[in-house]
Design a protein around this motif. Structure first.
Motif, PDB file in Angstrom:
ATOM      1  N   VAL A  63      82.351  34.570  -0.487  1.00 17.79           N
ATOM      2  CA  VAL A  63      81.741  34.636  -1.807  1.00 17.79           C
ATOM      3  C   VAL A  63      80.822  35.848  -1.891  1.00 17.79           C
ATOM      4  O   VAL A  63      80.045  36.113  -0.971  1.00 17.79           O
ATOM      5  CB  VAL A  63      80.927  33.347  -2.082  1.00 17.79           C
ATOM      6  N   HIS A  64      80.914  36.572  -3.004  1.00 20.90           N
ATOM      7  CA  HIS A  64      80.014  37.688  -3.301  1.00 20.90           C
ATOM      8  C   HIS A  64      79.323  37.368  -4.623  1.00 20.90           C
ATOM      9  O   HIS A  64      79.989  37.163  -5.632  1.00 20.90           O
ATOM     10  CB  HIS A  64      80.785  39.002  -3.422  1.00 20.90           C
ATOM     11  N   VAL A  65      77.996  37.339  -4.611  1.00 26.03           N
ATOM     12  CA  VAL A  65      77.228  36.992  -5.810  1.00 26.03           C
ATOM     13  C   VAL A  65      76.582  38.249  -6.375  1.00 26.03           C
ATOM     14  O   VAL A  65      75.885  38.970  -5.665  1.00 26.03           O
ATOM     15  CB  VAL A  65      76.150  35.931  -5.488  1.00 26.03           C
ATOM     16  N   ALA A  66      76.826  38.513  -7.655  1.00 23.10           N
ATOM     17  CA  ALA A  66      76.205  39.630  -8.366  1.00 23.10           C
ATOM     18  C   ALA A  66      75.310  39.050  -9.467  1.00 23.10           C
ATOM     19  O   ALA A  66      75.159  37.834  -9.580  1.00 23.10           O
ATOM     20  CB  ALA A  66      77.270  40.530  -8.970  1.00 23.10           C
ATOM     21  N   ASP A  67      74.717  39.924 -10.273  1.00 22.18           N
ATOM     22  CA  ASP A  67      73.810  39.464 -11.327  1.00 22.18           C
ATOM     23  C   ASP A  67      74.508  38.587 -12.362  1.00 22.18           C
ATOM     24  O   ASP A  67      73.943  37.604 -12.827  1.00 22.18           O
ATOM     25  CB  ASP A  67      73.162  40.652 -12.038  1.00 22.18           C
ATOM     26  N   SER A  68      75.734  38.933 -12.737  1.00 26.35           N
ATOM     27  CA  SER A  68      76.402  38.187 -13.801  1.00 26.35           C
ATOM     28  C   SER A  68      77.741  37.579 -13.388  1.00 26.35           C
ATOM     29  O   SER A  68      78.363  36.884 -14.184  1.00 26.35           O
ATOM     30  CB  SER A  68      76.628  39.099 -15.010  1.00 26.35           C
TER      31      SER A  68
END
Length: 72
Positions: A31-36
């Motif tokens: 999983v890669h989490v970004a701002d949106s």
């Protein structure tokens, strides 16, 4: 970060539930989490999901994949 898909086929990331289906239960996803967005990689394919929460990542090592132990 990595997460293990639960027995019901779901993963919880930043208090947002993502469903994969029971056929994927027990498998590990990256999983890669970004701002949106949240990008989930499974079987060489990437799935981009819009974030519905602005909660930060609190636990990087949640639900680590099982390791096989020696049974005597």
């Amino acid at each position: 970060m990595q997460r293990r898909i639960s027995a019901t086929g779901a993963v919880m990331i930043c208090r947002q539930g993502i469903s994969f289906g029971r056929t994927y239960a027990g498998r590990t996803v990256t999983v890669h989490v970004a701002d949106s967005t949240i990008t989930v990689e499974l079987d060489g394919q990437a799935r981009v999901i819009q974030r519905t929460t602005d909660t930060p990542v609190r636990n990087v090592k949640a639900n680590k994949p099982y390791e096989v132990s020696a049974v005597v």
